[in-house]
Design a protein around this motif. Sequence first.
Motif, PDB file in Angstrom:
ATOM      1  N   PHE A   1      15.929  18.491  -8.650  1.00 61.19           N
ATOM      2  CA  PHE A   1      14.480  18.525  -8.502  1.00 61.19           C
ATOM      3  C   PHE A   1      14.031  17.389  -7.575  1.00 61.19           C
ATOM      4  CE2 PHE A   1      14.655  20.116 -13.111  1.00 61.19           C
ATOM      5  CZ  PHE A   1      14.700  21.447 -12.715  1.00 61.19           C
ATOM      6  N   PRO A   2      13.072  17.653  -6.683  1.00 62.19           N
ATOM      7  CA  PRO A   2      12.619  16.620  -5.748  1.00 62.19           C
ATOM      8  C   PRO A   2      11.742  15.567  -6.437  1.00 62.19           C
ATOM      9  CG  PRO A   2      11.346  18.629  -5.439  1.00 62.19           C
ATOM     10  CD  PRO A   2      12.422  18.950  -6.441  1.00 62.19           C
ATOM     11  N   ALA A   3      12.257  14.371  -6.531  1.00 58.64           N
ATOM     12  CA  ALA A   3      11.536  13.280  -7.184  1.00 58.64           C
ATOM     13  C   ALA A   3      11.928  11.956  -6.533  1.00 58.64           C
ATOM     14  CB  ALA A   3      11.855  13.243  -8.678  1.00 58.64           C
ATOM     15  N   ILE A   4      10.968  11.044  -6.438  1.00 54.12           N
ATOM     16  CA  ILE A   4      11.194   9.751  -5.786  1.00 54.12           C
ATOM     17  C   ILE A   4      10.597   8.640  -6.645  1.00 54.12           C
ATOM     18  CG2 ILE A   4      10.827   8.358  -3.707  1.00 54.12           C
ATOM     19  CD1 ILE A   4      10.226  11.023  -2.215  1.00 54.12           C
ATOM     20  N   ALA A   5      11.384   7.595  -6.888  1.00 51.69           N
ATOM     21  CA  ALA A   5      10.875   6.386  -7.544  1.00 51.69           C
ATOM     22  C   ALA A   5      10.438   5.419  -6.443  1.00 51.69           C
ATOM     23  CB  ALA A   5      11.942   5.756  -8.419  1.00 51.69           C
ATOM     24  N   LEU A   6       9.189   5.031  -6.435  1.00 56.78           N
ATOM     25  CA  LEU A   6       8.652   4.248  -5.333  1.00 56.78           C
ATOM     26  C   LEU A   6       9.050   2.773  -5.378  1.00 56.78           C
ATOM     27  CD1 LEU A   6       5.084   5.801  -4.937  1.00 56.78           C
ATOM     28  CD2 LEU A   6       7.284   6.550  -4.006  1.00 56.78           C
ATOM     29  N   SER A   7       9.847   2.395  -6.358  1.00 55.55           N
ATOM     30  CA  SER A   7      10.359   1.020  -6.425  1.00 55.55           C
ATOM     31  C   SER A   7      11.787   0.919  -5.916  1.00 55.55           C
ATOM     32  CB  SER A   7      10.307   0.513  -7.870  1.00 55.55           C
ATOM     33  OG  SER A   7      11.052   1.366  -8.712  1.00 55.55           O
ATOM     34  N   SER A   8      12.375   2.045  -5.515  1.00 60.07           N
ATOM     35  CA  SER A   8      13.826   2.084  -5.293  1.00 60.07           C
ATOM     36  C   SER A   8      14.263   1.707  -3.880  1.00 60.07           C
ATOM     37  CB  SER A   8      14.372   3.474  -5.647  1.00 60.07           C
ATOM     38  OG  SER A   8      13.764   4.454  -4.849  1.00 60.07           O
ATOM     39  N   ASP A   9      13.338   1.584  -2.938  1.00 63.12           N
ATOM     40  CA  ASP A   9      13.704   1.219  -1.566  1.00 63.12           C
ATOM     41  C   ASP A   9      13.246  -0.210  -1.292  1.00 63.12           C
ATOM     42  OD1 ASP A   9      13.966   0.851   1.189  1.00 63.12           O
ATOM     43  OD2 ASP A   9      13.593   2.966   1.623  1.00 63.12           O
ATOM     44  N   PRO A  10      14.139  -1.190  -1.399  1.00 61.36           N
ATOM     45  CA  PRO A  10      13.723  -2.584  -1.229  1.00 61.36           C
ATOM     46  C   PRO A  10      13.191  -2.907   0.155  1.00 61.36           C
ATOM     47  CG  PRO A  10      16.117  -2.420  -1.363  1.00 61.36           C
ATOM     48  CD  PRO A  10      15.569  -1.082  -1.717  1.00 61.36           C
ATOM     49  N   SER A  11      13.672  -2.213   1.173  1.00 60.69           N
ATOM     50  CA  SER A  11      13.175  -2.472   2.522  1.00 60.69           C
ATOM     51  C   SER A  11      11.707  -2.077   2.651  1.00 60.69           C
ATOM     52  CB  SER A  11      14.012  -1.707   3.551  1.00 60.69           C
ATOM     53  OG  SER A  11      15.344  -2.166   3.559  1.00 60.69           O
ATOM     54  N   VAL A  12      11.371  -0.899   2.113  1.00 56.45           N
ATOM     55  CA  VAL A  12       9.974  -0.456   2.156  1.00 56.45           C
ATOM     56  C   VAL A  12       9.090  -1.362   1.301  1.00 56.45           C
ATOM     57  CG1 VAL A  12       8.385   1.397   1.497  1.00 56.45           C
ATOM     58  CG2 VAL A  12      10.517   1.949   2.672  1.00 56.45           C
ATOM     59  N   VAL A  13       9.552  -1.648   0.085  1.00 58.66           N
ATOM     60  CA  VAL A  13       8.750  -2.473  -0.824  1.00 58.66           C
ATOM     61  C   VAL A  13       8.478  -3.843  -0.230  1.00 58.66           C
ATOM     62  CG1 VAL A  13       8.776  -3.670  -3.055  1.00 58.66           C
ATOM     63  CG2 VAL A  13       9.458  -1.274  -2.929  1.00 58.66           C
ATOM     64  N   THR A  14       9.507  -4.487   0.332  1.00 59.79           N
ATOM     65  CA  THR A  14       9.307  -5.834   0.876  1.00 59.79           C
ATOM     66  C   THR A  14       8.512  -5.815   2.178  1.00 59.79           C
ATOM     67  OG1 THR A  14      11.525  -5.726   1.884  1.00 59.79           O
ATOM     68  CG2 THR A  14      11.325  -6.831  -0.245  1.00 59.79           C
ATOM     69  N   ALA A  15       8.691  -4.778   2.996  1.00 61.87           N
ATOM     70  CA  ALA A  15       7.935  -4.688   4.247  1.00 61.87           C
ATOM     71  C   ALA A  15       6.441  -4.503   3.971  1.00 61.87           C
ATOM     72  CB  ALA A  15       8.454  -3.531   5.102  1.00 61.87           C
ATOM     73  N   VAL A  16       6.128  -3.570   3.077  1.00 56.38           N
ATOM     74  CA  VAL A  16       4.719  -3.325   2.740  1.00 56.38           C
ATOM     75  C   VAL A  16       4.117  -4.548   2.060  1.00 56.38           C
ATOM     76  CG1 VAL A  16       3.143  -1.914   1.354  1.00 56.38           C
ATOM     77  CG2 VAL A  16       5.021  -0.818   2.596  1.00 56.38           C
ATOM     78  N   SER A  17       4.880  -5.154   1.170  1.00 53.01           N
ATOM     79  CA  SER A  17       4.409  -6.353   0.480  1.00 53.01           C
ATOM     80  C   SER A  17       4.131  -7.475   1.463  1.00 53.01           C
ATOM     81  CB  SER A  17       5.445  -6.805  -0.536  1.00 53.01           C
ATOM     82  OG  SER A  17       5.024  -7.968  -1.213  1.00 53.01           O
ATOM     83  N   ASN A  18       5.008  -7.639   2.440  1.00 57.92           N
ATOM     84  CA  ASN A  18       4.855  -8.699   3.437  1.00 57.92           C
ATOM     85  C   ASN A  18       3.686  -8.433   4.377  1.00 57.92           C
ATOM     86  OD1 ASN A  18       6.012 -11.151   4.812  1.00 57.92           O
ATOM     87  ND2 ASN A  18       6.187  -9.703   6.508  1.00 57.92           N
ATOM     88  N   ASP A  19       3.530  -7.177   4.799  1.00 57.03           N
ATOM     89  CA  ASP A  19       2.517  -6.840   5.808  1.00 57.03           C
ATOM     90  C   ASP A  19       1.130  -6.588   5.230  1.00 57.03           C
ATOM     91  OD1 ASP A  19       4.554  -7.041   7.636  1.00 57.03           O
ATOM     92  OD2 ASP A  19       4.850  -4.870   7.846  1.00 57.03           O
ATOM     93  N   TYR A  20       1.079  -6.016   4.021  1.00 54.47           N
ATOM     94  CA  TYR A  20      -0.206  -5.605   3.465  1.00 54.47           C
ATOM     95  C   TYR A  20      -0.550  -6.261   2.124  1.00 54.47           C
ATOM     96  CZ  TYR A  20       0.365  -1.874   6.906  1.00 54.47           C
ATOM     97  OH  TYR A  20       0.549  -1.172   8.065  1.00 54.47           O
ATOM     98  N   GLY A  21       0.448  -6.842   1.467  1.00 56.61           N
ATOM     99  CA  GLY A  21       0.222  -7.425   0.148  1.00 56.61           C
ATOM    100  C   GLY A  21       0.874  -6.586  -0.933  1.00 56.61           C
ATOM    101  N   TYR A  22       1.324  -7.275  -1.992  1.00 56.40           N
ATOM    102  CA  TYR A  22       2.068  -6.599  -3.061  1.00 56.40           C
ATOM    103  C   TYR A  22       1.241  -5.523  -3.759  1.00 56.40           C
ATOM    104  CZ  TYR A  22       5.378  -6.108  -6.913  1.00 56.40           C
ATOM    105  OH  TYR A  22       6.283  -5.610  -7.816  1.00 56.40           O
ATOM    106  N   ALA A  23      -0.047  -5.685  -3.784  1.00 54.76           N
ATOM    107  CA  ALA A  23      -0.904  -4.719  -4.478  1.00 54.76           C
ATOM    108  C   ALA A  23      -0.872  -3.338  -3.831  1.00 54.76           C
ATOM    109  CB  ALA A  23      -2.347  -5.224  -4.526  1.00 54.76           C
ATOM    110  N   ARG A  24      -0.391  -3.251  -2.589  1.00 57.82           N
ATOM    111  CA  ARG A  24      -0.420  -1.963  -1.881  1.00 57.82           C
ATOM    112  C   ARG A  24       0.947  -1.283  -1.796  1.00 57.82           C
ATOM    113  NH1 ARG A  24      -3.640  -1.949   3.651  1.00 57.82           N
ATOM    114  NH2 ARG A  24      -3.103   0.261   3.388  1.00 57.82           N
ATOM    115  N   ILE A  25       1.964  -1.822  -2.487  1.00 62.50           N
ATOM    116  CA  ILE A  25       3.312  -1.270  -2.292  1.00 62.50           C
ATOM    117  C   ILE A  25       3.438   0.186  -2.724  1.00 62.50           C
ATOM    118  CG2 ILE A  25       4.494  -3.497  -2.393  1.00 62.50           C
ATOM    119  CD1 ILE A  25       5.287  -2.819  -5.290  1.00 62.50           C
ATOM    120  N   PHE A  26       2.673   0.618  -3.713  1.00 64.94           N
ATOM    121  CA  PHE A  26       2.758   2.011  -4.159  1.00 64.94           C
ATOM    122  C   PHE A  26       1.745   2.887  -3.421  1.00 64.94           C
ATOM    123  CE2 PHE A  26       4.179  -0.176  -8.240  1.00 64.94           C
ATOM    124  CZ  PHE A  26       5.516  -0.086  -7.909  1.00 64.94           C
ATOM    125  N   ALA A  27       0.569   2.373  -3.198  1.00 62.45           N
ATOM    126  CA  ALA A  27      -0.468   3.157  -2.501  1.00 62.45           C
ATOM    127  C   ALA A  27       0.000   3.557  -1.104  1.00 62.45           C
ATOM    128  CB  ALA A  27      -1.763   2.356  -2.417  1.00 62.45           C
TER     129      ALA A  27
END
Length: 219
Positions: free
Chosen positions: A100-126
């Motif tokens: 089944f197609p499903a994605i955990a949005l905490s599982s890609d550290p590169s995306v999480v850290t890039a978004v956190s660095n560029d936009y702030g941690y509050a936006r990592i899921f949005a």
Amino acid sequence: MGRLMNIWVSQDSCDTMNNEKDKVKKKGRTSLRKEVEERIALLKRATLLEEPLKNAEILLVKALKEGKKILVFGNGGSAADAQHFVCELVGRYKRERSGFPAIALSSDPSVVTAVSNDYGYARIFARQVEALGTPGDVAIAITTSGKSENVLQGARKAKEKGLHLIALLGKNPSSLGPISDVVLTVPSEDTPLIQEIHTVLLHILAKGIEEIAGGEENL
């Protein structure tokens, strides 16, 4: 004489250690019993969630049958719950069937850290919901406190984009309630207990989804 005293000291030390071990064992048994009883009581109260849990199952199965995907997110232990649930869907829970197609949005550290660095941690899921979510998908937001800002922003973005929203919460009031299609509220303020019941609820959902939607012929 000195040797004899050493023997007696050693014996006294052994007796003291044995007494301490007995105390620890007794305390451990009492603590375990109390912890187990507390969880049993909470699980019994969680049976009140049968109807919303069924509604969540229906929502998820419908989305999967329509070719939609599931996005799951949370922080810390809730991030682990999100990844655990996704692995049950992409892999399997018990039955052999198509993934089944499903994605955990905490599982890609590169995306999480890039978004956190560029936009702030509050936006990592949005930000990820904005990039990956499409109308008809289902977002599952998990927060034991009900107040995690990045989870709240991810949930709001999901609704903006036309995703269905399921919230897994604890007893504390949360702004997620009014905007969610289904709310699964564990009646406790104890974070570890809430997380444990969330795991049970997610396992029940995985089982239900697999039984109803499992098999390529049903998707």
